[in-house]
Structure formats: structure tokens, C-alpha cells
Design a protein around this motif. Structure first.
Motif, PDB file in Angstrom:
ATOM      1  N   LYS A 392       0.822  -1.221   0.000  1.00  0.00           N
ATOM      2  CA  LYS A 392       0.000   0.000   0.000  1.00  0.00           C
ATOM      3  C   LYS A 392       0.858   1.273   0.000  1.00  0.00           C
ATOM      4  CE  LYS A 392      -3.635   2.217   2.802  1.00  0.00           C
ATOM      5  NZ  LYS A 392      -2.944   3.335   3.413  1.00  0.00           N
ATOM      6  N   GLU A 393       1.863   1.327   0.901  1.00  0.00           N
ATOM      7  CA  GLU A 393       2.690   2.540   1.018  1.00  0.00           C
ATOM      8  C   GLU A 393       3.505   2.791  -0.253  1.00  0.00           C
ATOM      9  OE1 GLU A 393       2.503   0.036   3.174  1.00  0.00           O
ATOM     10  OE2 GLU A 393       2.822   0.685   5.255  1.00  0.00           O
ATOM     11  N   GLU A 396       1.327   4.219  -2.955  1.00  0.00           N
ATOM     12  CA  GLU A 396       1.046   5.647  -2.730  1.00  0.00           C
ATOM     13  C   GLU A 396       2.231   6.518  -3.142  1.00  0.00           C
ATOM     14  OE1 GLU A 396      -0.158   6.008   1.341  1.00  0.00           O
ATOM     15  OE2 GLU A 396      -2.165   5.185   0.969  1.00  0.00           O
ATOM     16  N   TRP A 399       2.340   6.413  -6.982  1.00  0.00           N
ATOM     17  CA  TRP A 399       1.198   7.153  -7.549  1.00  0.00           C
ATOM     18  C   TRP A 399       1.494   8.652  -7.586  1.00  0.00           C
ATOM     19  CZ3 TRP A 399      -3.425   5.305  -9.538  1.00  0.00           C
ATOM     20  CH2 TRP A 399      -4.408   6.259  -9.787  1.00  0.00           C
ATOM     21  N   ARG A 400       2.241   9.106  -6.581  1.00  0.00           N
ATOM     22  CA  ARG A 400       2.542  10.538  -6.494  1.00  0.00           C
ATOM     23  C   ARG A 400       3.755  10.932  -7.343  1.00  0.00           C
ATOM     24  NH1 ARG A 400       2.956  14.168  -0.974  1.00  0.00           N
ATOM     25  NH2 ARG A 400       3.258  16.159  -2.007  1.00  0.00           N
ATOM     26  N   LEU A 422      -6.897   6.858  -4.223  1.00  0.00           N
ATOM     27  CA  LEU A 422      -5.669   7.579  -4.608  1.00  0.00           C
ATOM     28  C   LEU A 422      -5.992   8.717  -5.584  1.00  0.00           C
ATOM     29  CD1 LEU A 422      -3.276   4.529  -5.123  1.00  0.00           C
ATOM     30  CD2 LEU A 422      -2.980   6.328  -3.422  1.00  0.00           C
ATOM     31  N   LYS A 425      -7.524  11.609  -3.657  1.00  0.00           N
ATOM     32  CA  LYS A 425      -6.457  12.328  -2.926  1.00  0.00           C
ATOM     33  C   LYS A 425      -5.684  13.241  -3.874  1.00  0.00           C
ATOM     34  CE  LYS A 425      -5.301   9.087   0.823  1.00  0.00           C
ATOM     35  NZ  LYS A 425      -4.273   8.139   1.288  1.00  0.00           N
TER      36      LYS A 425
END
Length: 432
Positions: A392-393, A396, A399-400, A422, A425
Motif C-alpha cells: 500500500k505505502e 502511494e 502514484w505521487r 488515490l 487524494k
């Protein structure tokens, strides 16, 4: 005749050594001592030909440097046909075979690569300025489009001695919106124009300085070949059908298409920001012969030239898994660019900083770059298609910092709540 032409002009002692090792190997291919001696001698020949390369090299020498083709009889008829189908001259501005690369460096068309720990300030070359020029031309074209739109809108505004009606007010709003965009584009045009001017001045200054440095690129090529093979890989440099059974044959055209496929997913991989203006700035790709499986980034920039220096990315010609070899190379390029641009703060900031701290928090003992590559490959091959393979981390962070283009984001957000969350966000972050 091929083998004789290959050895033409080679020092007599080395030529004798090669002939002797070749005869011994052909008599007893399975003798490990003989094979080891043959490999050692062939590498000596390869280094010798790299070091002494000239424009008028025999075609056989060029084919040996390019493919490792020492003796055509080591290939099956079908493999010979495959080699024949590959164009000998194929202009791809940023992709090179070894012989082409060495000549380009020797003739001063490309700056030498950094060798081991030595980093020298490279010259500014025409090829380095070309990416800025292309971006400048694209911005000018875009600006002209908005200029025409503004003129068209103004033409349609009728001025009368009474308050403007809603239609005219709407046109004024459209004109204001386009004028703002025009102003922004003009700023980007100005930045690129000044940048090109500065680089061209530097180029002229560099050309006045005589460059009498020793040609060392052949040593870099040897290191590149070794690294693509790896510590436990197959160091048999000579092209033979025995080792091509499960291997791909990489050409410039195939590599170009594969890179474009990855760029559709990791669309910012070759973007470089110059004073807030994004331009597409491709590194050089060097296809090295041999049965290596490891693509990698030799250097993300030319020495310390972060502004206009083009990096070097190495891809092996005959890997067992071509997609993985290319993705490893591009992932390594991604990691090293981010690391260099953090200017010593790679463990605290940006992509490398967040990823490194994730590893610390989760007590992951692997090398950060190697662990990143494993995850990067899954990001491109699996996560971009909605198959959740990352923690998960990590997802993220990627994704950024390694964001997908908008169409892939929308598609993924409709597939699963994980991606939808995501994406939401993302939108909130952009609004802030």
C-alpha cells in the motif's frame, strides 16, 4: 574470408593468439580450460578493436563490435538471416550500437562517458541543444494557436453604446482566459529562448578550446558489457546460435518502440524542468552485444551537467527477457536522476527519500536501488493494468512521484476502490 578480414590490421601477436584459441575451441568446445582461454582472448580482441576504431574499419570489424559476430559458421541459417535483416545504417538520434557510439565519441559528436570515479565537465554539443530547440518550436506553435484564437474572439465582439449583453461578456471572458494562457506561454518561450542562447554561446566557447584528451571510451564499453552480464552471467562474448535459443535479438527499432510503450505509462520519465518549463529530454541508449540480462543507467547526466547533459542507458542485445532488461534500465535511470537532483539529500527528499524511509520503517534490508527496480517493474507491468502487486505505502509513493497519465488514472479509479481513493487524494492535492 570473414574471419580473415576481421583480423586484418590487428597486431600479429594478438591475431595469432585469437586464431590459436579459436582452433582449440572448435576441436574441443566442452573443455572448460580451453573455453576460458578463448573467452579471455576474444575480450582482448574486442578491446583492441574498440580502442583503435576508425571510420574506414572493415564491415567485419564493425559487425564483431556490434553483434559479437566473430565467425558466421557459429550461427544457424535462420540466425544469419535475422542478422541480415537488421539495417546496417539506421539513424535513430539517441540510440546507438557499440561501433556507432565509439565513432560518435571519437569524432567529438558525443561527450565521453564518465569512467569509474572520474567526472569531467563535458562540452555542450549540438545534439544536447536540439531538445531545447524542439521544445521552443513547440511552444511557439502553441502560442500562435492562442494568438489566432484571441484575434478571432475580438473580431466577433461588436461594440455598441449600451451595456454589453451576455454573449459579448462571454466572449470577453474567453479572450481573458486565452490572454492569460498567452502570457504564460510567452514566459515559457522566453525562458527557452534565453536558455538556447546561453547554450549556443557555451558551445562556441567550447569549440575554441582544443580537445586533445586521450580516447578512453573503449574502457567504458568494456565496463558496460561486464555490468550487463553480471558477476555470474555468460561472458562468452561471441555470437553463437547455441546461446540464442532462449534469447531475444534487440534492434534499434524494437528498442525505440519498447521505450515509447513505457513512456505511455510513465509519461514523465524523460521530462526535465528548466525554470518551470517542462521539456522532453531523452538520454542516449547504447545497445551492447553479449548475453547480458541487466539493463542499467550508466550515468543519468553527462558528468555534473544537470542542465543540458544527456545520460547514458545501456541495454543488452541478447537478454532472456527483453521487457525486464529494458524496464530495469529505465527504472535505474528514474532512480539515479531523482537521486542526483536531490543534491545529497536523496535519503530525505522526493521519490528516493520517501522510498528509502519506507524501507527503514519496514526494516527491509535490500539495497534501495535494487528494491526500487523490483517495484518499478511491477508498477509498469501490473499496477498500470489494475493488478495490485505493490504494498500500500509503495503504491502511494509511486502514484505521487511516478504518476500515470490521466486516462490510466481514470480507468484504474473505475476498477477498484484502492485506485479511486488515490485518485480522489490526487484531486484534493491539486486543488490545494
Amino acid at each position: 574470408m570473414y574471419f580473415e578480414n576481421l583480423l586484418k590490421g590487428v597486431s600479429k601477436d594478438l591475431a595469432k593468439e585469437v586464431v590459436s584459441a579459436k582452433i582449440a575451441l572448435e576441436k574441443n568446445f566442452n573443455d572448460s580450460t580451453i573455453k576460458r582461454k578463448f573467452i579471455e582472448v576474444v575480450w582482448k580482441l574486442y578491446e583492441y578493436l574498440c580502442r583503435n576504431i576508425t571510420e574506414d574499419y572493415e564491415i567485419e570489424k564493425r559487425l564483431f563490435l556490434r553483434f559479437g559476430l566473430l565467425e558466421p559458421k557459429y550461427l544457424s541459417t535462420s540466425d544469419v538471416q535475422k542478422i541480415r535483416k537488421i539495417p546496417f545504417v539506421e539513424e535513430v538520434e539517441n540510440v546507438f550500437y557499440v561501433d556507432e557510439w565509439l565513432l560518435a565519441v571519437k569524432n567529438g559528436k558525443i561527450n565521453p562517458s564518465s569512467y569509474l570515479e572520474t567526472i569531467e565537465q563535458p562540452r555542450v554539443l549540438t545534439s544536447n541543444v536540439s531538445s531545447f530547440t524542439k521544445a521552443f518550436e513547440e511552444k511557439i506553435t502553441e502560442r500562435k494557436k492562442y494568438e489566432k484564437e484571441v484575434l478571432e474572439i475580438v473580431k466577433n465582439i461588436s461594440f455598441e453604446d449600451k451595456p454589453y449583453n451576455k454573449a459579448i461578456l462571454s466572449l470577453i471572458d474567453q479572450a481573458i482566459e486565452r490572454l492569460k494562457k498567452l502570457k504564460q506561454l510567452n514566459r515559457e518561450v522566453e525562458i527557452l529562448y534565453n536558455q538556447i542562447e546561453d547554450l549556443e554561446k557555451k558551445q562556441l566557447s567550447d569549440e575554441k578550446i582544443e580537445n586533445k584528451k586521450e580516447f578512453t571510451e573503449y574502457m567504458v564499453i568494456k565496463q558496460m558489457l561486464n555490468k550487463s552480464v553480471g558477476r555470474l552471467g555468460n561472458r562468452f562474448l561471441v555470437l553463437s546460435s547455441i546461446f540464442l535459443t532462449n534469447a531475444f535479438m534487440l534492434t534499434k527499432e524494437v528498442l525505440k518502440n519498447k521505450i515509447e510503450e513505457v513512456e505511455k505509462i510513465d509519461y514523465k520519465i524523460f521530462q526535465r524542468s528548466i525554470k518551470g518549463v517542462n521539456i522532453r529530454f531523452l538520454p542516449y541508449f547504447i545497445i551492447v552485444p553479449g548475453y547480458g540480462d541487466y539493463g542499467f543507467c550508466w550515468e543519468p547526466f553527462e558528468g555534473l551537467n544537470f542542465l543540458s547533459g544527456r545520460g547514458r542507458v545501456v541495454i543488452p542485445m541478447f537478454p532472456k527477457n527483453l521487457d525486464i532488461a529494458i524496464l530495469r534500465a529505465l527504472g535505474d535511470y528514474r532512480w539515479k536522476v531523482s537521486k542526483e537532483l536531490s543534491f545529497g539529500h536523496w535519503m530525505e527528499e522526493g521519490l528516493t527519500g520517501e522510498f528509502y524511509n519506507y524501507m527503514l520503517d519496514n526494516k527491509i534490508k535490500e539495497r534501495p536501488d535494487e528494491y526500487f527496480l523490483k517495484n518499478y517493474i511491477l508498477w509498469i507491468l501490473k499496477e498500470s493494468k489494475g493488478v495490485q502487486k505493490l504494498e500500500k505505502e509503495v503504491r502511494e509513493i509511486f502514484w505521487r512521484y511516478l504518476e500515470f497519465p490521466e486516462d490510466i488514472k481514470i480507468k484504474l479509479s473505475n476498477l477498484s476502490y484502492v485506485y479511486k481513493n488515490l485518485y480522489e487524494k490526487d484531486k484534493r492535492r491539486k486543488r490545494r
